[in-house]
Scaffold this motif. Structure first.
Motif, PDB file in Angstrom:
ATOM      1  N   ASN A   9      -0.408   1.737  12.797  1.00  0.00           N
ATOM      2  CA  ASN A   9      -0.781   0.588  11.977  1.00  0.00           C
ATOM      3  C   ASN A   9       0.483  -0.077  11.429  1.00  0.00           C
ATOM      4  N   ARG A  21      -1.422   1.201  -0.697  1.00  0.00           N
ATOM      5  CA  ARG A  21      -1.543   1.072   0.763  1.00  0.00           C
ATOM      6  C   ARG A  21      -0.184   1.132   1.438  1.00  0.00           C
ATOM      7  N   ARG A  22       0.682   1.967   0.877  1.00  0.00           N
ATOM      8  CA  ARG A  22       2.009   2.179   1.451  1.00  0.00           C
ATOM      9  C   ARG A  22       1.939   3.429   2.310  1.00  0.00           C
ATOM     10  N   ILE A  23       1.722   3.211   3.618  1.00  0.00           N
ATOM     11  CA  ILE A  23       1.471   4.334   4.525  1.00  0.00           C
ATOM     12  C   ILE A  23       2.718   5.213   4.680  1.00  0.00           C
ATOM     13  N   TRP A  52     -10.058  -1.265   3.408  1.00  0.00           N
ATOM     14  CA  TRP A  52      -8.752  -1.187   4.068  1.00  0.00           C
ATOM     15  C   TRP A  52      -8.638   0.067   4.935  1.00  0.00           C
ATOM     16  N   GLN A  66       3.053  -1.998   9.252  1.00  0.00           N
ATOM     17  CA  GLN A  66       3.179  -2.065   7.795  1.00  0.00           C
ATOM     18  C   GLN A  66       4.025  -3.250   7.404  1.00  0.00           C
ATOM     19  N   LEU A 106      -8.368   0.750   9.341  1.00  0.00           N
ATOM     20  CA  LEU A 106      -7.147   1.293   9.941  1.00  0.00           C
ATOM     21  C   LEU A 106      -7.463   1.920  11.298  1.00  0.00           C
ATOM     22  N   MET A 158       0.436   6.013  10.349  1.00  0.00           N
ATOM     23  CA  MET A 158       1.689   5.269  10.161  1.00  0.00           C
ATOM     24  C   MET A 158       2.172   4.693  11.483  1.00  0.00           C
TER      25      MET A 158
END
Lengths: 150, 150
Positions: B146, B91-93, B26, B148, B30, B143
């Protein structure tokens, strides 16, 4: 009072980890023992434990030569932050059990170090030790009954 | 020396979080800035930062009235444990960026509190502040570029 607020702010971090890594579908479908507490019990118990352990640490912080005692307190709170992430985040049951063992030992060492400074602070850690034992038993039971990917 | 070992043991917890929640497929896919350090740089930088911050904390631990300073140190190390779990685990940017902001503020407060006790200890925290700024910039860049899930 300032130190109590600071310790409680530190407890907010594992609490946030608990909010991020919640029991979901996966946890619900695990084979769990009959004595597993219902989900709503956990945040209430942890809130009470955070208040108690922060107050205990604040008491010890007001006494001299408390570095080792407060250092051990820091260790246990950091380990506890890791646990929810590994158990609920990664769903690694055995790694979770290993982390709880380390957590319990760190809490026991913290309690022993508090006892050398202040009997009441040590007593305030006893519910945490008791809950840690329940959490460890639950984690180990789940580990035994639920097959894990290698 | 005992306190240095204890602080380093505390640092082993976020280090373990880093091992559990590694950059994988992942992270590789990015969109990242050209100045992103290669993966192998991160564990080396963190090892150096852990040694420095543990030594700095041990220096402050040997001085009187250090409760607030060491309490802030505990706060920052606990927040840093949460970061890898949320960024690489969930994977919570955006949540990762928010946690790095809190982390950076906690490190800055720790450094300021160290400065009140020992100039060398405060200096030993400066690389951590610098690296925190790089990590925050990287997290914010990622952030922005990419998308979300909400």
């Amino acid at each position: 009072m300032l130190m109590f607020v600071l310790f409680l702010a530190i407890c907010a971090v594992p609490a946030a980890a608990g909010l991020f890594f919640k029991p979901g579908e996966w946890y619900r479908t695990l084979d769990k023992p009959s004595w597993t507490p219902p989900d709503w019990v956990f945040p209430i118990v942890w809130a009470a434990l955070y208040l108690l352990m922060s107050w205990a640490a604040a008491r010890v912080a007001s006494l001299p030569d408390n570095d080792l005692a407060l250092g051990l307190w820091s260790l246990q709170i950091t380990v506890s932050t890791l646990w929810s992430a590994v158990f609920f985040g990664l769903r690694r049951i055995a790694a979770g059990a290993a982390i709880i063992v380390i957590l319990w030992l760190a809490v026991a060492a913290t309690t022993a170090a508090f006892l050398a400074h202040d009997r009441i602070a040590a007593l305030m850690m006893v519910p945490y030790l008791a809950w840690g034992a329940v959490a460890l038993a639950l984690n180990l039971w789940i580990m035994k009954r639920n097959p894990q990917p290698a």
